[in-house]
Design a protein around this motif. Structure first.
Motif, PDB file in Angstrom:
ATOM      1  N   VAL A 205       7.701 -12.109   3.153  1.00 60.17           N
ATOM      2  CA  VAL A 205       8.125 -11.098   2.183  1.00 60.17           C
ATOM      3  C   VAL A 205       6.881 -10.690   1.401  1.00 60.17           C
ATOM      4  O   VAL A 205       6.014 -11.519   1.125  1.00 60.17           O
ATOM      5  N   MET A 206       6.788  -9.384   1.101  1.00 58.58           N
ATOM      6  CA  MET A 206       5.596  -8.897   0.405  1.00 58.58           C
ATOM      7  C   MET A 206       5.974  -8.090  -0.828  1.00 58.58           C
ATOM      8  O   MET A 206       6.969  -7.355  -0.841  1.00 58.58           O
ATOM      9  N   TYR A 207       5.136  -8.248  -1.871  1.00 58.38           N
ATOM     10  CA  TYR A 207       5.270  -7.495  -3.109  1.00 58.38           C
ATOM     11  C   TYR A 207       3.919  -6.873  -3.447  1.00 58.38           C
ATOM     12  O   TYR A 207       2.874  -7.317  -2.955  1.00 58.38           O
ATOM     13  N   THR A 208       3.939  -5.890  -4.321  1.00 57.48           N
ATOM     14  CA  THR A 208       2.704  -5.370  -4.918  1.00 57.48           C
ATOM     15  C   THR A 208       2.871  -5.362  -6.429  1.00 57.48           C
ATOM     16  O   THR A 208       3.985  -5.268  -6.960  1.00 57.48           O
ATOM     17  N   THR A 209       1.737  -5.474  -7.125  1.00 58.86           N
ATOM     18  CA  THR A 209       1.737  -5.480  -8.578  1.00 58.86           C
ATOM     19  C   THR A 209       0.476  -4.799  -9.086  1.00 58.86           C
ATOM     20  O   THR A 209      -0.537  -4.740  -8.376  1.00 58.86           O
ATOM     21  N   GLU A 210       0.528  -4.315 -10.298  1.00 60.45           N
ATOM     22  CA  GLU A 210      -0.632  -3.662 -10.913  1.00 60.45           C
ATOM     23  C   GLU A 210      -1.610  -4.684 -11.491  1.00 60.45           C
ATOM     24  O   GLU A 210      -2.744  -4.349 -11.807  1.00 60.45           O
ATOM     25  N   ALA A 211      -1.189  -5.925 -11.652  1.00 62.46           N
ATOM     26  CA  ALA A 211      -2.030  -6.940 -12.282  1.00 62.46           C
ATOM     27  C   ALA A 211      -3.204  -7.323 -11.382  1.00 62.46           C
ATOM     28  O   ALA A 211      -3.103  -7.230 -10.151  1.00 62.46           O
ATOM     29  N   PRO A 212      -4.315  -7.763 -11.945  1.00 61.42           N
ATOM     30  CA  PRO A 212      -5.478  -8.171 -11.146  1.00 61.42           C
ATOM     31  C   PRO A 212      -5.168  -9.373 -10.255  1.00 61.42           C
ATOM     32  O   PRO A 212      -4.232 -10.132 -10.516  1.00 61.42           O
ATOM     33  N   VAL A 213      -5.978  -9.550  -9.211  1.00 54.55           N
ATOM     34  CA  VAL A 213      -5.753 -10.614  -8.225  1.00 54.55           C
ATOM     35  C   VAL A 213      -5.778 -11.995  -8.875  1.00 54.55           C
ATOM     36  O   VAL A 213      -4.867 -12.804  -8.679  1.00 54.55           O
TER      37      VAL A 213
END
Length: 485
Positions: A205-213
């Motif tokens: 399962v994959m997500y994306t976020t605006e926060a830094p790595v």
């Protein structure tokens, strides 16, 4: 290199490349809603590391669903990760049938199986599908049944597995690999606030976020720890966590193709064992195929063995010595349990730290290791001066006899007869003037040593629950002559 994780890492890398390259997977509707972190989770106490393998029952905390209006609203219940016993009850790949003439790739494990066989690809695929179906596994949509790279996904309750059947070379053998993903819904694992689900499948399962790595990776780690998961090593941008026999991999990396967002990918795999990780382990690695842990630590060797004495005790393991035994530049501590399994902890100094290797062996593997040791003694004895007298060994009750060396032979026997066949061999040798004691009763294998002058003979009889029974006779300073009588 993490052998059992290779396929998961490849899948993760390939799927992550879609995000990095800017391709979108959002056309496939998410199968479940993402689980977001809440203030209540952030205040939850951190779970302690499980102390005992095979018996731990750490519940995963439920997380609140903070999905957006465009996402599915149904929250996912986080199942308790299966223990090795529960996973084996669903499917034990150690006992899964193989096609005739199949050659396994490495030791067989409950959660891992790979083999090659020279048969038509379709025949091999159908064979495995039928065997899984007999055991209650259901094939899900999306199977690949054409071409040199075929396979299918299966479910049984909360458990998932992938069957891969490949034949890259039309004239070569067929390669078969089983990958078990465990029983945890990946979408139920906690993710940082604001993360948006891109896709969800049983294996990833994959997500994306605006926060830094870096910030995202730290948040993921905190959330996994608060949900009861124990750190279980790392590799590159991936961190591994374990609960019971389920391992979760959390990969956090930059996705330039998605406008510089951070991609979070979760995958899981089932482990054949639930060995605890040392709390202060450095560069921790676990390999399921070989059942080995390895790591460095700033702790002293005695602290390592003391920890595992306590951690392994609830599962029935007991050290055979009070302190580690020094052998040259290493220190060894051996743990055993009534079923004749064995765990060996090896430690030694390495650049100011303690380097640790922990290996688990089944009873059948311990018997095989003893056989190798006796075979080496027999080989060395061939260089002794003098005659190597013939010793007759009755093989009347065997199915098949294999003798590659004049001082060693191995008999395949019928199930349930290994101990009686081995005892008959020992009784005959005792009657022929050899000295020694008859083998004592044991759950899986017995070993008996006999002597006559400077010559020695070892008789091993093994009746494993998940492999074919056999009896071996190995001599040092003798020539064995099998006789069917």
């Amino acid at each position: 290199m993490r052998v059992p994780r290779f396929s998961l890492v490849v899948v993760c890398s390939l799927l992550s490349s879609f995000v990095i390259a800017g391709a979108s997977c959002s056309d496939a509707a998410p199968t479940t809603a993402p689980q977001q972190a809440t203030d209540q989770q952030a205040e939850a106490p951190q779970a302690e590391s499980p102390a005992a393998p095979e018996t731990e029952q750490v519940a995963v905390q439920d997380t609140a669903n903070d999905a957006t209006k465009s996402e599915v609203k149904t929250p996912v219940k986080a199942a308790t990760p299966a223990t090795p016993e529960e996973a084996a009850a669903a499917l034990d790949l150690q006992t899964f049938p193989l096609p005739t003439d199949a050659q396994t790739q490495g030791p067989r494990r409950m959660a891992a199986l790979s083999y090659t066989v020279k048969k038509p690809l379709k025949e091999v695929l159908d064979f495995n599908v039928q065997e899984l179906t007999k055991r209650g596994w259901k094939e899900v949509a999306g199977s690949r049944r054409e071409g040199p790279f075929s396979g299918a996904d299966f479910t049984l309750g909360d458990f998932h597995l992938n069957l891969s059947v490949m034949q890259p070379d039309p004239t070569g053998p067929v390669n078969v690999t089983f990958a078990r993903y465990g029983n945890v819904a990946l979408a139920a694992l906690p993710v940082p606030k604001g993360a948006k689900q891109v896709y969800a499948f049983p294996a990833t399962v994959m997500y994306t976020t605006e926060a830094p790595v870096k910030e995202t990776a730290e948040q993921c780690r905190d959330l996994m720890l608060k949900a009861g998961w124990t750190p279980y090593g790392s590799a590159g941008t991936s961190a591994y966590y374990r609960q019971n026999a389920v391992q979760a991999m959390v990969n956090v990396m930059s996705a330039p193709g998605q406008g510089g967002k951070t991609a979070i990918t979760y995958t899981s795999s089932l482990l054949s064992l639930a060995l605890p990780a040392f709390p202060d382990a450095i560069d921790f690695r676990y390999t399921d195929m070989t059942s080995e842990l390895s790591f460095d630590t700033n702790s002293k060797p005695q602290a390592v063995t003391d920890y595992y004495r306590k951690a392994l005790a609830p599962a029935g393991w007991k050290a055979t010595t009070d302190k580690p035994v020094a052998i040259k530049w290493k220190q060894l501590t051996i743990f055993r349990k009534p079923g004749q399994q064995m765990i060996t902890i090896t430690t030694h100094d390495f650049e100011g730290r303690t380097r640790v290797r922990i290996k688990h062996q089944t009873a059948a593997e311990v018997a095989e290791e003893e056989l190798l040791a006796y075979g080496e003694a027999g080989r060395k004895a061939t260089y002794r001066k003098g005659e190597k007298p013939e010793v007759t060994v009755s093989t009347a009750n065997s199915i098949k006899v294999q003798q590659d060396k004049p001082y060693s032979l191995r008999m395949q026997v019928k199930p349930g007869t290994a101990f009686s066949v081995g005892k008959a061999v020992v009784d005959a040798l005792l009657g022929d003037g050899w000295s020694g004691a008859p083998p004592e009763k044991a759950p899986v294998f017995t070993t008996c040593m006999l002597k006559k002058g400077e010559a020695q003979i070892w008789v091993i009889a093994t009746e494993p629950t998940k492999a074919a029974p056999w009896v071996s006779v190995t001599g040092a300073g003798v020539t064995l002559k099998p006789k069917d009588q």
